[in-house]
Design an enzyme around this catalytic site. Structure first.
Site, PDB file in Angstrom:
ATOM      1  N   SER A  38      11.658 -11.394   5.011  1.00  0.00           N
ATOM      2  CA  SER A  38      11.147 -11.771   6.323  1.00  0.00           C
ATOM      3  C   SER A  38      11.776 -13.091   6.778  1.00  0.00           C
ATOM      4  CB  SER A  38       9.619 -11.839   6.270  1.00  0.00           C
ATOM      5  OG  SER A  38       9.058 -11.827   7.551  1.00  0.00           O
ATOM      6  N   ASP A 197       9.095  -4.907   7.680  1.00  0.00           N
ATOM      7  CA  ASP A 197       9.071  -6.158   6.922  1.00  0.00           C
ATOM      8  C   ASP A 197       8.927  -5.892   5.424  1.00  0.00           C
ATOM      9  OD1 ASP A 197       8.414  -8.701   5.884  1.00  0.00           O
ATOM     10  OD2 ASP A 197       7.462  -9.288   7.768  1.00  0.00           O
TER      11      ASP A 197
END
Length: 315
Positions: A38, A197
């Site tokens: 991320s 993610d």
């Protein structure tokens, strides 16, 4: 001094990662392998491209985080826009600003694809061929992806994967940013995978560079720690139950590895209760995150002993 670095994800809290990175570089550390999930993947990508921590800090100081909440025409429909965006596009925001911003910064260092990040000394080692590795999740196939190497499963040469695209995949916070749709062929048919993610499977992949041998240099984990870290979840209804379930999903896998290493190589960086999507951070909160990261790293390195770590954990 050579070292590897692994950066945890955490949205705007990545400012604190940069503060810790500055402290480490002041002590003379230079990065060989870098990885992240991320927002940690975004920091890692800039490091892999050759930016020093102070340069990254300048980028962040000049950045208006509100631009990350980019919307298209559908999102802007009054009242119904957000609902339609989630229903039809699986996310509130486009994620195009993030990808474009990073693409521009990487291009300034001559980096576009992972082929530009091949390390000559590891060119024939599939595991360490690329200076950068990022974590994403294919929720269509139920897989954790280590990019770029796992992109080969989709018919794409890892050398050809664009770095900014891989980082965009890793930053696709579910329902916040639209997922990246990756096509591939299976049994002669075109299939579609939704990539989101990597934090849902490993937000802190500190294990990524471990091998079954004594390490030639250390791997440091840069971990973001909230004020309630390690405390039990108080469940008193369906909403708190759901929150606890998602928190466990995000953190339990990584906590297992951190516990085994007794936190010996992990820099625990305070985040002061700030949230991943606090894109309206005040200048004071930015400074607090950055200074907190610096202080945490300085404290860590006062007692760091690589040979002691190897003797205790890696022999």
């Amino acid at each position: 001094m050579k070292a590897d670095a692994v950066f945890e994800g955490g949205g705007v809290k990545a400012i604190a990662l940069v503060g810790a990175l500055v402290a480490a570089e002041r002590l003379g550390y230079r990065w060989v392998n870098v990885a992240g999930t991320s927002a940690g993947a975004l920091v890692a990508a800039l490091v892999a491209a050759g930016y020093r921590a102070r340069e990254i800090r300048k980028f962040i100081d000049d950045l208006d985080f509100r631009n990350f909440r980019d919307r298209d025409a559908l999102d802007r429909i009054p009242l119904m826009g957000p609902l339609l965006s989630i229903s039809l596009e699986m996310g509130l925001y486009e994620g195009k600003f993030l990808e474009g911003w990073l693409r521009e910064k990487l291009a300034a260092k001559g980096v576009k694809t992972f082929g530009d990040l091949v390390m000559d000394e590891f060119a024939h080692d599939r595991r360490f061929r690329y200076k950068l590795q990022v974590i994403a999740a294919d929720i269509s196939r139920g897989l954790m992806l280590v990019l770029p190497r796992d992109i080969a499963d989709y018919g794409v040469r890892p050398d050809d994967l664009e770095v900014a695209r891989a980082v965009r995949m890793s930053n696709s916070l579910p329902f916040y940013f639209e997922p990246v749709i990756q096509t591939y062929r299976r049994n002669g048919r075109e299939e579609f995978s939704y990539i989101v993610d990597g934090a849902i499977l490993s937000n802190f992949p500190v294990w990524l560079f471990d091998a079954d041998r004594e390490p030639p240099w250390p791997t440091f984990g840069f971990k973001l720690v909230g004020p309630n870290e390690g405390k039990p979840h108080r469940i008193h209804g369906p909403l708190s139950f759901l929150e606890a379930m998602f928190s466990t999903m995000l953190n339990a896998h990584d906590a297992h590895y951190i516990e085994e290493a007794c936190f010996a190589r992990t820099i625990s960086i305070p985040t002061f209760g700030l949230r991943t999507t606090d894109f309206d951070l005040s200048p004071a909160d930015r400074r607090r995150l950055y200074q907190g990261g610096q202080a945490a790293a300085q404290k860590f390195f006062t007692h760091w002993d690589f040979q002691g770590y190897v003797k205790k954990y890696r022999k």
